[in-house]
Design a protein around this motif. Structure first.
Motif, PDB file in Angstrom:
ATOM      1  N   SER A   1      -0.316   7.214   7.119  1.00 58.64           N
ATOM      2  CA  SER A   1      -1.001   8.514   7.311  1.00 58.64           C
ATOM      3  C   SER A   1      -0.195   9.526   8.272  1.00 58.64           C
ATOM      4  O   SER A   1      -0.821   9.951   9.052  1.00 58.64           O
ATOM      5  CB  SER A   1      -2.383   8.369   7.858  1.00 58.64           C
ATOM      6  OG  SER A   1      -3.193   7.764   6.846  1.00 58.64           O
TER       7      SER A   1
ATOM      8  N   LYS B   1       0.726  -1.106   0.086  1.00 57.62           N
ATOM      9  CA  LYS B   1       0.199   0.083  -0.008  1.00 57.62           C
ATOM     10  C   LYS B   1       0.825   1.220  -0.222  1.00 57.62           C
ATOM     11  O   LYS B   1       0.495   2.425  -0.436  1.00 57.62           O
ATOM     12  CB  LYS B   1      -0.818   0.134   1.187  1.00 57.62           C
ATOM     13  CG  LYS B   1      -1.804  -1.199   1.269  1.00 57.62           C
ATOM     14  CD  LYS B   1      -2.817  -1.178   0.503  1.00 57.62           C
ATOM     15  CE  LYS B   1      -3.966  -2.067   0.869  1.00 57.62           C
ATOM     16  NZ  LYS B   1      -4.569  -2.873  -0.408  1.00 57.62           N
ATOM     17  N   GLU B   2       2.120   1.025   0.444  1.00 59.60           N
ATOM     18  CA  GLU B   2       2.849   2.332   0.638  1.00 59.60           C
ATOM     19  C   GLU B   2       4.297   1.880   0.616  1.00 59.60           C
ATOM     20  O   GLU B   2       4.549   0.932   1.062  1.00 59.60           O
ATOM     21  CB  GLU B   2       2.486   2.925   1.984  1.00 59.60           C
ATOM     22  CG  GLU B   2       3.551   4.358   2.355  1.00 59.60           C
ATOM     23  CD  GLU B   2       2.957   4.863   3.501  1.00 59.60           C
ATOM     24  OE1 GLU B   2       3.920   5.771   4.168  1.00 59.60           O
ATOM     25  OE2 GLU B   2       1.656   5.015   3.911  1.00 59.60           O
TER      26      GLU B   2
ATOM     27  N   ASN C   1      -1.422   1.848   4.668  1.00 59.65           N
ATOM     28  CA  ASN C   1      -0.852   3.416   4.396  1.00 59.65           C
ATOM     29  C   ASN C   1      -0.814   3.860   5.823  1.00 59.65           C
ATOM     30  O   ASN C   1      -1.868   3.854   6.732  1.00 59.65           O
ATOM     31  CB  ASN C   1      -2.129   4.071   3.642  1.00 59.65           C
ATOM     32  CG  ASN C   1      -2.187   3.675   2.295  1.00 59.65           C
ATOM     33  OD1 ASN C   1      -1.190   3.657   1.731  1.00 59.65           O
ATOM     34  ND2 ASN C   1      -3.250   3.314   1.961  1.00 59.65           N
TER      35      ASN C   1
ATOM     36  N   GLY D   1       5.220   7.234   2.517  1.00 55.94           N
ATOM     37  CA  GLY D   1       3.939   7.748   1.820  1.00 55.94           C
ATOM     38  C   GLY D   1       4.198   7.647   0.149  1.00 55.94           C
ATOM     39  O   GLY D   1       3.337   8.097  -0.711  1.00 55.94           O
TER      40      GLY D   1
END
Length: 157
Positions: free
Chosen positions: A126, A41-42, A124, A65
């Motif tokens: 964040s 995802k990242e 992720n 990110g």
């Protein structure tokens, strides 16, 4: 699982060019990678120097990110908290600055190794801008699908 990370600026285990150091232009080297696993995802990257004369490695770069389909970073990533091309967020290095801070070991301290460590994450994070290496490592705990490593060297005489 491991990923492959390379640079057009230097070969694994060889000296990082002066332009990518504090003695030169202090610009980040171009990096390329492959082997990012499905489900990522990242991506996140940490560059540090375990040979620094202190108890913990000196942190030169924290960037995270990044999209899982990103295959690398060009040279000269600007020192901004949030990037749009490529999309990424940069943390704080041990120089107390945002972005990349190139090798600058103490004169006469010998050859230092610089580890560029890439992480594929299943979530992720964040994390906002300015995260430290430790904050990133804490957030990544339990979420690393794969990692890769490139080591360069530098010595100030």
């Amino acid at each position: 699982m491991s990923m492959t990370i390379t640079s057009t600026a230097f070969k694994p285990g060889t000296q990082i060019p002066k332009e990518n150091t504090g003695e030169g232009k202090d610009v980040s080297p171009a990096l390329n990678w492959s082997g990012v696993p499905q489900g990522t995802k990242e991506l996140a990257l940490i560059c540090d120097d375990p040979d620094a004369p202190r108890p913990s490695p000196w942190v030169h770069w924290v960037i995270y990110g990044m999209a899982p389909d990103l295959a690398g970073l060009p040279d000269g990533i600007p020192a901004r908290e949030t990037l749009t091309d490529p999309k990424a967020v940069q943390g704080t290095n041990d120089f107390g600055k945002i972005g990349y801070g190139g090798p600058m070991p103490p004169k006469g301290h010998g050859k230092h190794r610089y580890f560029f460590k890439l992480y594929a994450l299943d979530t992720n994070l964040s994390l906002g801008p300015k995260a430290t290496k430790q904050k990133l490592l804490d957030a990544m705990k339990g979420h690393i699908l794969a990692q890769g490593e490139l080591i360069g060297t530098y010595e100030r005489k």
